[in-house]
Design a protein around this motif. Structure first.
Motif, PDB file in Angstrom:
ATOM      1  N   GLY A  69       0.959  -1.027  -0.085  1.00 51.63           N
ATOM      2  CA  GLY A  69       0.121   0.336  -0.018  1.00 51.63           C
ATOM      3  C   GLY A  69       0.585   1.123   0.291  1.00 51.63           C
ATOM      4  N   THR A  70       0.380   2.467   0.318  1.00 49.62           N
ATOM      5  CA  THR A  70       0.268   3.610   0.345  1.00 49.62           C
ATOM      6  C   THR A  70       0.477   4.113   1.253  1.00 49.62           C
ATOM      7  N   VAL A  71       1.238   5.291   1.893  1.00 49.65           N
ATOM      8  CA  VAL A  71       0.574   5.871   2.749  1.00 49.65           C
ATOM      9  C   VAL A  71       1.299   6.913   2.164  1.00 49.65           C
ATOM     10  N   HIS A  72       0.144   8.478   2.693  1.00 50.51           N
ATOM     11  CA  HIS A  72       0.192   9.176   1.516  1.00 50.51           C
ATOM     12  C   HIS A  72      -0.474  10.731   1.910  1.00 50.51           C
ATOM     13  N   SER A  73      -0.260  12.025   1.635  1.00 52.13           N
ATOM     14  CA  SER A  73      -0.844  13.727   2.504  1.00 52.13           C
ATOM     15  C   SER A  73      -0.537  13.825   1.221  1.00 52.13           C
ATOM     16  N   ASN A  74      -1.877  14.606   1.381  1.00 52.33           N
ATOM     17  CA  ASN A  74      -2.251  15.655   0.007  1.00 52.33           C
ATOM     18  C   ASN A  74      -1.756  15.663  -1.359  1.00 52.33           C
ATOM     19  N   GLY A  75      -2.127  14.523  -1.915  1.00 49.29           N
ATOM     20  CA  GLY A  75      -1.929  13.523  -2.851  1.00 49.29           C
ATOM     21  C   GLY A  75      -0.425  12.889  -3.304  1.00 49.29           C
ATOM     22  N   GLN A  76       0.611  12.871  -2.058  1.00 55.20           N
ATOM     23  CA  GLN A  76       1.899  12.561  -2.195  1.00 55.20           C
ATOM     24  C   GLN A  76       2.313  11.371  -1.447  1.00 55.20           C
ATOM     25  N   GLY A  77       3.609  10.508  -0.850  1.00 58.56           N
ATOM     26  CA  GLY A  77       3.371   9.582  -0.301  1.00 58.56           C
ATOM     27  C   GLY A  77       4.548  10.129   0.383  1.00 58.56           C
ATOM     28  N   VAL A  78       4.176   9.477   1.356  1.00 58.95           N
ATOM     29  CA  VAL A  78       4.797  10.089   3.081  1.00 58.95           C
ATOM     30  C   VAL A  78       6.319   9.245   3.688  1.00 58.95           C
ATOM     31  N   ALA A  79       7.460   8.858   3.327  1.00 63.83           N
ATOM     32  CA  ALA A  79       8.109   8.300   2.993  1.00 63.83           C
ATOM     33  C   ALA A  79       8.890   8.223   4.824  1.00 63.83           C
ATOM     34  N   ASN A  80       9.224   7.117   5.062  1.00 62.23           N
ATOM     35  CA  ASN A  80       9.592   7.203   6.735  1.00 62.23           C
ATOM     36  C   ASN A  80       8.944   6.497   7.904  1.00 62.23           C
ATOM     37  N   VAL A  81       7.555   6.232   6.844  1.00 63.33           N
ATOM     38  CA  VAL A  81       6.578   5.771   7.893  1.00 63.33           C
ATOM     39  C   VAL A  81       6.782   3.963   8.561  1.00 63.33           C
ATOM     40  N   ILE A  82       6.432   3.860   9.723  1.00 58.97           N
ATOM     41  CA  ILE A  82       6.436   2.554  10.482  1.00 58.97           C
ATOM     42  C   ILE A  82       5.257   2.008   9.781  1.00 58.97           C
ATOM     43  N   VAL A  83       4.855   0.852   9.437  1.00 54.54           N
ATOM     44  CA  VAL A  83       4.453  -0.364   9.434  1.00 54.54           C
ATOM     45  C   VAL A  83       4.159  -1.625  10.301  1.00 54.54           C
ATOM     46  N   SER A  84       2.753  -2.115  10.696  1.00 55.10           N
ATOM     47  CA  SER A  84       3.288  -3.281  11.052  1.00 55.10           C
ATOM     48  C   SER A  84       1.888  -3.742  11.043  1.00 55.10           C
ATOM     49  N   ASP A  85       1.859  -5.584  11.407  1.00 57.59           N
ATOM     50  CA  ASP A  85       0.778  -5.760  11.575  1.00 57.59           C
ATOM     51  C   ASP A  85       0.568  -6.566  12.679  1.00 57.59           C
ATOM     52  N   GLY A  86       1.555  -6.317  13.952  1.00 57.68           N
ATOM     53  CA  GLY A  86       1.727  -6.501  14.993  1.00 57.68           C
ATOM     54  C   GLY A  86       2.538  -7.353  15.566  1.00 57.68           C
ATOM     55  N   ILE A  87       3.474  -8.123  14.394  1.00 60.42           N
ATOM     56  CA  ILE A  87       4.548  -9.006  14.271  1.00 60.42           C
ATOM     57  C   ILE A  87       5.401  -8.074  12.822  1.00 60.42           C
ATOM     58  N   GLU A  88       5.589  -8.644  12.120  1.00 57.57           N
ATOM     59  CA  GLU A  88       6.034  -8.052  10.733  1.00 57.57           C
ATOM     60  C   GLU A  88       6.406  -6.538  10.977  1.00 57.57           C
ATOM     61  N   PHE A  89       7.230  -6.124  10.438  1.00 60.41           N
ATOM     62  CA  PHE A  89       7.688  -4.279  10.154  1.00 60.41           C
ATOM     63  C   PHE A  89       7.960  -4.283   9.023  1.00 60.41           C
ATOM     64  N   ALA A  90       7.625  -3.121   8.134  1.00 62.51           N
ATOM     65  CA  ALA A  90       8.010  -1.881   6.841  1.00 62.51           C
ATOM     66  C   ALA A  90       7.847  -0.864   7.095  1.00 62.51           C
ATOM     67  N   VAL A  91       9.087   0.166   6.485  1.00 59.99           N
ATOM     68  CA  VAL A  91       9.039   1.209   6.307  1.00 59.99           C
ATOM     69  C   VAL A  91       8.835   1.729   4.849  1.00 59.99           C
ATOM     70  N   THR A  92       8.474   2.205   4.867  1.00 56.90           N
ATOM     71  CA  THR A  92       7.461   2.949   3.620  1.00 56.90           C
ATOM     72  C   THR A  92       9.028   4.060   1.851  1.00 56.90           C
ATOM     73  N   ASP A  93       8.260   3.377   1.548  1.00 60.03           N
ATOM     74  CA  ASP A  93       9.769   3.888   0.717  1.00 60.03           C
ATOM     75  C   ASP A  93       9.388   5.867   0.172  1.00 60.03           C
ATOM     76  N   GLN A  94      10.621   6.204  -0.872  1.00 61.88           N
ATOM     77  CA  GLN A  94      10.157   8.055  -0.589  1.00 61.88           C
ATOM     78  C   GLN A  94       8.792   8.248  -1.197  1.00 61.88           C
ATOM     79  N   ASN A  95       8.406   6.747  -1.930  1.00 63.28           N
ATOM     80  CA  ASN A  95       6.851   6.723  -2.839  1.00 63.28           C
ATOM     81  C   ASN A  95       5.914   7.090  -1.563  1.00 63.28           C
ATOM     82  N   GLY A  96       6.313   6.794   0.056  1.00 63.20           N
ATOM     83  CA  GLY A  96       5.115   6.479   0.656  1.00 63.20           C
ATOM     84  C   GLY A  96       4.388   4.906   0.819  1.00 63.20           C
ATOM     85  N   VAL A  97       4.871   3.553  -0.953  1.00 59.94           N
ATOM     86  CA  VAL A  97       5.019   2.892  -0.540  1.00 59.94           C
ATOM     87  C   VAL A  97       5.587   1.317   0.036  1.00 59.94           C
TER      88      VAL A  97
END
Length: 654
Positions: A143-171
């Motif tokens: 997925g994409t973490v976004h704001s005002n039509g643009q992706g937001v980088a370096n956002v932590i995403v988790s499912d309670g076990i695994e983790f991910a960090v959004t790239d420069q496009n918010g993906v």
């Protein structure tokens, strides 16, 4: 000829009547037959990935242009029924108009035609920002973490076990086994997410197919929350009993006023509950559950992050912590997660293991549990903290059960949670760790010697489970004598200050003084309606206050006290010695125990007055001198009372 005409007339009449009857029979038959809508070959996707521009299509035959299709939310995501008109009809497909009111979650789809209404099927609706993210091997959520039509980088995403960090496009990509049924983000500093009925939408529910790739996007909204305020609110225990819902409105009005005050200072305001929003024992007998709690707080205009408490588990579920918390997750979301507000990292944890011996469908169990932080959360916590490179970042942990016990008058205490030491080890690299807890319905503050951890155990919004406010005492007071209330923490960058906010009082109300010369708890005064049996119990509950004390002593209850506070008592300009003591608060004794005994009822052990070490004793030179009492907190705030003696002992005393 005449006979023939008569014959023709009879034939005509017979034919007319028969035809009329035939039409009526046909109409009646049609009415009986048309009890369902003739649509066939229905094929509804398991998940609709919906953009703002896309149509929603349903495969099937037999749709009509005047049909109405409704989507009814089922998964706890809130919102009302969404009615969609038909845009176009093809031979085997119908396209529906889109709606801006869709919220992510599970829906029941129904078709309406005239007076007929029937189920077509069920589905999940998933609003997405970017539908063209390619799949990756082994990644089941993207997925994409976004704001005002643009992706937001370096956002932590988790499912309670695994983790991910959004790239420069918010993906982001997450290799989730979908065990918890959620994916959630750690909301970054100076952003917020949308809010539904006070609940921040930092989480998305997964459809549950472990092998299928799901798209879950998150929209962020820029704010400036560098300077912010958090209301820590615990143990509401709403159950539609003891006139609690009416009493609760006093809290609602109180916290609304506090919110408006800080709003006027341009400070962002948030709430964090500390568990026991409801009372499991009454989920079914009073038909009051977690969704009813949401109904009671949804008028508040600020986001509220929630913590699960032991009374928020399903009392019919036994020996299964996961299933016991299913209702909580359905209504309020994950039981552990993290958020960033300004420069502070907040972590919400579930430190109970649900046992509930004897519980089964239709049977409320013992509702017992372990005070324990499971290994899955400890592992998740270590990963969460690993993303914070600056170890001086303020960390605030919110749990229901306290880490430490109620201290004695010397400030000594023990561990309250089975594996407190493991949690302390997990945060040992950080220099500024605060812990906010509830559960006890009393106030106390602890910090282990030489530790980086400070715990603030906060008294209850419900005080003594709404009991004292519902009796003739009409006194909303907690077991340690603290007024029912909540904590306010003010954050200015990394600087943190706090105070306990008593419901119905201004913020400067931080202690209560007693003239012990005037406190004598007897059956004649406080239990006049009791039988001899219950009158005989008065002395046992009143303790030292069952005996008259004419030693010119004053007792001061300072509910927010911690070791770096100062309590000063002056008489005629002379400073009196003040001793910290561990005692019971006399006002609570007459507001709860005496009220129960007077009704010929045994006080419930969980509700009786407890010994507390935030009380102080001083001895005046005589019975009528006026005393100047000053309490100074660690931030330099001074709270004062000119205590004119004799001071009356009443239910409504301050």
């Amino acid at each position: 000829m005449k006979k023939f005409n008569i014959f023709l007339m009879l034939i005509f009449i017979f034919t007319t009547v028969f035809t009329a009857c035939e039409d009526k029979i046909i109409d009646t038959t049609e009415d009986k037959i048309q009890t369902s809508i003739k649509v066939t070959h229905i094929n509804i996707p398991y998940v609709y990935n919906v953009t703002n521009e896309s149509d929603i299509t349903i495969e099937g035959k037999g749709f009509e242009q005047t049909d109405s299709i409704t989507f009814i939310p089922r998964g706890g995501q809130g919102g009302g029924t969404i009615k969609l008109g038909i845009k176009t009809i093809e031979d085997e497909k119908v396209a529906l108009e889109n709606s801006p009111y869709f919220r992510d979650g599970e829906y029941e789809i129904r078709i309406q035609r005239g007076i007929l209404d029937q189920l077509l099927g069920r589905t999940f609706v998933n609003r997405i920002f970017n539908a063209s993210i390619p799949d990756r091997e082994g990644m089941t959520v993207k997925g994409t973490v976004h704001s005002n039509g643009q992706g937001v980088a370096n956002v932590i995403v988790s499912d309670g076990i695994e983790f991910a960090v959004t790239d420069q496009n918010g993906v982001y990509y997450l290799p989730s086994a979908k065990k918890h049924g959620f994916v959630f983000i750690t909301v970054p500093a100076n952003y917020e997410v949308s809010v539904i009925n006070t609940i921040p939408q930092f989480f998305k529910r997964l459809a549950g197919l472990a092998s299928a790739t799901e798209i879950k996007d998150f929209e962020l909204f820029p704010v400036n929350n560098e300077n912010h305020v958090v209301a820590f609110m615990t143990d509401m225990h709403l159950a539609n009993r003891n006139n609690d819902l009416t009493q609760f409105q006093s809290f609602i009005e109180d916290v609304k006023n506090v919110y408006e005050e800080y709003k006027g200072q341009n400070k962002k305001f948030y709430g964090i509950t500390l568990g026991d929003q409801t009372w499991d024992q009454y989920w079914y007998s009073n038909n009051f559950k977690l969704e009813n709690y949401v109904d009671q707080i949804k008028s508040l205009e600020f986001p509220i992050y929630n913590v699960i408490g032991n009374h928020d588990y399903n009392p019919y579920v036994s020996a299964n912590d996961w299933l016991g918390a299913a209702e909580y997750r359905k209504v309020l979301g994950p039981t552990y997660y993290s958020i960033n507000i300004g420069r502070v990292h907040y972590i919400i944890l579930d430190n109970m293991q649900w046992l509930n011996d004897g519980g089964s469908q239709g049977v409320v169990g013992e509702r017992n549990y372990r005070d324990f932080l499971d290994q899955e959360q400890l592992t998740w916590l270590a990963k969460d903290l690993s993303y914070i490179t600056d170890k001086s970042t303020p960390i605030v942990i919110a749990t229901h059960v306290p880490l430490f016990t109620n201290p004695d008058q010397n400030g000594n205490f023990n561990n309250a949670m089975e594996n407190t030491s493991e949690l302390l080890a997990a945060v040992s690299e950080f220099t500024n760790v605060k812990v906010a807890t509830g559960h006890t319905h009393i106030n106390y503050r602890n910090s282990p010697a030489g530790s980086n951890v400070y715990e603030q155990n906060i008294a209850a919004v419900s005080a003594t489970w709404w009991w004292t406010g519902a009796t003739s005492a009409a006194n909303h007071i907690s077991r340690d004598g603290s007024p029912g209330g909540y904590a306010i923490w003010e954050m200015t960058g990394r600087n943190q200050q706090w105070y306990y906010k008593s419901i119905g009082f201004d913020k400067d109300y931080q202690f209560r003084s007693y003239d012990l010369n005037n406190i004598h708890i007897t059956s004649a005064t406080y239990t006049p309606s009791a039988t001899d049996e219950f009158k005989g119990k008065v002395a046992g509950y009143a303790g030292e206050f069952a005996t008259a004390n004419k030693n010119n002593q004053v007792l001061i209850n300072v509910w927010g006290y911690q070791d770096n506070w100062k309590v000063t008592v002056k008489e005629n300009g002379n400073t009196l010695p003040v001793t910290r003591v561990r005692k019971k608060d006399p006002l609570h004794i007459i507001s709860y125990e005496m009220q129960r005994l007077n009704a010929n009822a045994e006080p419930t052990s969980s509700f009786v007055t407890v010994n507390s070490a935030h009380l102080f004793l001083a001895t005046a030179s005589n019975a009528t001198s006026t005393l100047e009492i000053t309490v100074e907190d660690e931030f330099g705030n001074k709270y004062t009372e000119t205590m004119v003696r004799p001071k009356a002992f009443t239910y409504s005393m301050r």
